[in-house]
Motif scaffolding. Sequence first.
Motif, mmCIF file in Angstrom:
data_model
loop_
_atom_site.group_PDB
_atom_site.id
_atom_site.type_symbol
_atom_site.label_atom_id
_atom_site.label_comp_id
_atom_site.label_asym_id
_atom_site.label_seq_id
_atom_site.Cartn_x
_atom_site.Cartn_y
_atom_site.Cartn_z
ATOM 1 N N LEU A 1 -5.016 0.947 -0.296
ATOM 2 C CA LEU A 1 -4.780 0.605 -1.696
ATOM 3 C C LEU A 1 -5.702 -0.532 -2.086
ATOM 4 O O LEU A 1 -5.713 -1.583 -1.444
ATOM 5 C CB LEU A 1 -3.316 0.203 -1.925
ATOM 6 N N ASN A 2 -6.485 -0.324 -3.130
ATOM 7 C CA ASN A 2 -7.395 -1.350 -3.620
ATOM 8 C C ASN A 2 -6.888 -1.909 -4.939
ATOM 9 O O ASN A 2 -6.379 -1.172 -5.786
ATOM 10 C CB ASN A 2 -8.800 -0.788 -3.804
ATOM 11 N N ALA B 1 1.410 2.984 -3.867
ATOM 12 C CA ALA B 1 0.267 3.916 -3.784
ATOM 13 C C ALA B 1 0.033 4.551 -5.151
ATOM 14 O O ALA B 1 0.967 5.002 -5.816
ATOM 15 C CB ALA B 1 0.547 4.988 -2.742
ATOM 16 N N ALA C 1 0.828 -1.208 0.000
ATOM 17 C CA ALA C 1 0.000 0.000 0.000
ATOM 18 C C ALA C 1 0.859 1.253 0.000
ATOM 19 O O ALA C 1 0.538 2.242 -0.667
ATOM 20 C CB ALA C 1 -0.942 -0.004 1.204
ATOM 21 N N LYS C 2 1.964 1.206 0.722
ATOM 22 C CA LYS C 2 2.863 2.357 0.782
ATOM 23 C C LYS C 2 3.726 2.448 -0.482
ATOM 24 O O LYS C 2 3.826 3.495 -1.106
ATOM 25 C CB LYS C 2 3.754 2.254 2.016
ATOM 26 N N MET D 1 -3.699 -4.810 2.626
ATOM 27 C CA MET D 1 -3.435 -3.761 1.645
ATOM 28 C C MET D 1 -4.634 -2.814 1.561
ATOM 29 O O MET D 1 -4.476 -1.587 1.566
ATOM 30 C CB MET D 1 -3.138 -4.388 0.281
ATOM 31 N N ASN D 2 -5.835 -3.389 1.501
ATOM 32 C CA ASN D 2 -7.058 -2.575 1.450
ATOM 33 C C ASN D 2 -7.225 -1.728 2.707
ATOM 34 O O ASN D 2 -7.608 -0.561 2.628
ATOM 35 C CB ASN D 2 -8.294 -3.461 1.261
ATOM 36 N N ASN E 1 -5.002 -0.450 4.375
ATOM 37 C CA ASN E 1 -4.015 0.619 4.326
ATOM 38 C C ASN E 1 -4.198 1.541 3.128
ATOM 39 O O ASN E 1 -3.301 2.306 2.792
ATOM 40 C CB ASN E 1 -2.608 0.031 4.357
#
Length: 90
Positions: free
Chosen positions: A43-44, A13, A9-10, A38-39, A41
Amino acid sequence: GAFIGPWMAKKYAGKKVVIMHDKSAYGQGVADAVKATMNQNGLNEILYEGINAGEKDYSALVTKLKELKADVVYFGGYHPEAGLILRQSA
């Protein structure tokens, strides 16, 4: 999943992320955990899909990934299928 999901996610992004698995208990379990964290945090994924382990031709999947213009593909599963998909993508 607890580590890689937040990291993805980081790190990715704003990128188009695809999560795939080989439908095995291990592969799907790992993919589900990565997807969930991930979701959480922010990010999808643009696609979450299972493949049939043991196939020899993943060209339809490779075409779909190219059409989606995926930036990142996370694969939960064993290496033979991952290797074939990677080889056919090249």
